[in-house]
Scaffold this motif. Structure first.
Motif, mmCIF file in Angstrom:
data_model
loop_
_atom_site.group_PDB
_atom_site.id
_atom_site.type_symbol
_atom_site.label_atom_id
_atom_site.label_comp_id
_atom_site.label_asym_id
_atom_site.label_seq_id
_atom_site.Cartn_x
_atom_site.Cartn_y
_atom_site.Cartn_z
ATOM 1 N N GLN A 45 11.530 -16.156 127.383
ATOM 2 C CA GLN A 45 10.880 -17.400 128.290
ATOM 3 C C GLN A 45 9.753 -16.793 129.342
ATOM 4 O O GLN A 45 10.206 -15.690 129.687
ATOM 5 C CB GLN A 45 11.982 -17.745 128.731
ATOM 6 N N ARG A 56 -2.291 -26.009 125.934
ATOM 7 C CA ARG A 56 -1.757 -26.020 124.649
ATOM 8 C C ARG A 56 -2.715 -26.433 123.662
ATOM 9 O O ARG A 56 -3.482 -27.281 123.718
ATOM 10 C CB ARG A 56 -0.486 -26.921 124.608
ATOM 11 N N LYS A 108 8.611 -29.373 133.186
ATOM 12 C CA LYS A 108 9.819 -29.677 132.595
ATOM 13 C C LYS A 108 9.603 -30.978 131.592
ATOM 14 O O LYS A 108 10.559 -31.459 131.176
ATOM 15 C CB LYS A 108 10.977 -30.002 133.606
ATOM 16 N N SER A 122 8.977 -21.187 126.059
ATOM 17 C CA SER A 122 10.372 -20.493 125.488
ATOM 18 C C SER A 122 10.082 -20.542 123.851
ATOM 19 O O SER A 122 9.641 -21.462 123.202
ATOM 20 C CB SER A 122 11.207 -21.047 126.105
ATOM 21 N N PHE A 123 10.806 -19.686 123.278
ATOM 22 C CA PHE A 123 10.924 -19.676 121.991
ATOM 23 C C PHE A 123 11.970 -18.618 121.712
ATOM 24 O O PHE A 123 12.656 -17.673 122.414
ATOM 25 C CB PHE A 123 9.747 -19.239 121.054
ATOM 26 N N GLU A 160 12.161 -22.451 117.335
ATOM 27 C CA GLU A 160 12.492 -23.306 118.468
ATOM 28 C C GLU A 160 11.305 -23.123 119.757
ATOM 29 O O GLU A 160 11.795 -22.858 120.761
ATOM 30 C CB GLU A 160 13.981 -23.090 119.213
ATOM 31 N N VAL A 191 8.976 -24.087 122.510
ATOM 32 C CA VAL A 191 8.845 -25.250 123.360
ATOM 33 C C VAL A 191 7.856 -24.718 124.621
ATOM 34 O O VAL A 191 8.062 -23.745 124.996
ATOM 35 C CB VAL A 191 10.346 -25.428 124.106
ATOM 36 N N SER A 196 5.908 -26.280 127.738
ATOM 37 C CA SER A 196 6.114 -27.495 128.713
ATOM 38 C C SER A 196 5.262 -27.306 129.968
ATOM 39 O O SER A 196 5.052 -26.328 130.398
ATOM 40 C CB SER A 196 7.754 -27.503 129.010
ATOM 41 N N VAL A 208 7.682 -32.038 127.965
ATOM 42 C CA VAL A 208 7.057 -31.144 126.879
ATOM 43 C C VAL A 208 5.489 -31.451 126.637
ATOM 44 O O VAL A 208 5.045 -32.511 126.907
ATOM 45 C CB VAL A 208 7.596 -31.591 125.507
#
Length: 158
Positions: A146, A72, A120, A133-134, A113, A115, A117, A122
Motif C-alpha cells: 500500500q 490513473r 477513499k 494498494s494491491f 486486487e 485499488v 483511489s 475509487v
C-alpha cells in the motif's frame, strides 16, 4: 632355471574391493553435491524474488514521494515528477515501470486486487490518485502493498 619368484602386485580381489570402495565414496560425494547444489539453487531463486519485491516496494515509495501529481490511466498510473513522467502498467502477471521514456523495468510479479483511489473513493481513468494498494505473490503467499501520496494544497490547485 626356476621362475618361481613372486612379483609384488595386487590380487584381483584387492583391486575389486578398492574399486568398490572408490565407487561408494564417489556416489556419496555426488549425492552430497546434488543436495547442496539444489539447496543453493532454491535459495538463489527465493532471494531473487525477495530482491525484486524489495526493489519494487522501494521504487514505488520513492516515486509516490517525488510525484507532484498521480493520475490513473486505463491500465495503470502516470506520475508527474519534475523531470518528466513515470508510468506504471499493471497486469495479472507483471508490472512495468517506464521511467521518463528512457528505461523500462519489468517486475515479474502478479498483481491482485488492485485499488486506486482518491480520498477513499475509487478513481476512474483520468482521475487523480492518492492511494494505491494491491497484493502480490511470493512463494505462494499473498503480500499486501500500500502506498499513499499526501498532496500539498499547491499540488491540488494546479
Amino acid at each position: 632355471m626356476k621362475l618361481n619368484k613372486k612379483l609384488p602386485a595386487f590380487t584381483i580381489m584387492e583391486v575389486t574391493i578398492s574399486m568398490l570402495v572408490a565407487g561408494i565414496a564417489i556416489a556419496i560425494a555426488f549425492t552430497a553435491f546434488r543436495i547442496v547444489s539444489g539447496s543453493y539453487s532454491g535459495f538463489t531463486k527465493k532471494q531473487e524474488k525477495v530482491a525484486a519485491l524489495t526493489t519494487l516496494d522501494k521504487v514505488l515509495k520513492q516515486d509516490f514521494l517525488k510525484a507532484d501529481s498521480i493520475v490513473r490511466t486505463e491500465d495503470g498510473l502516470v506520475l508527474k515528477v519534475k523531470e518528466g513522467l513515470i508510468t506504471y502498467q499493471f497486469d495479472d502477471q507483471y508490472l512495468v515501470r517506464d521511467q521518463l521514456s528512457l528505461r523500462q523495468d519489468t517486475f515479474k510479479m502478479p498483481v491482485h486486487e488492485l485499488v486506486l483511489s482518491f480520498e477513499k473513493r475509487v478513481s476512474e481513468a483520468g482521475d487523480r490518485v492518492d492511494q494505491l494498494s494491491f497484493k502480490t505473490e511470493a512463494d505462494g503467499d499473498l503480500i499486501p502493498l500500500q502506498y499513499q501520496k499526501i498532496y500539498s494544497a499547491k499540488d491540488l490547485f494546479q
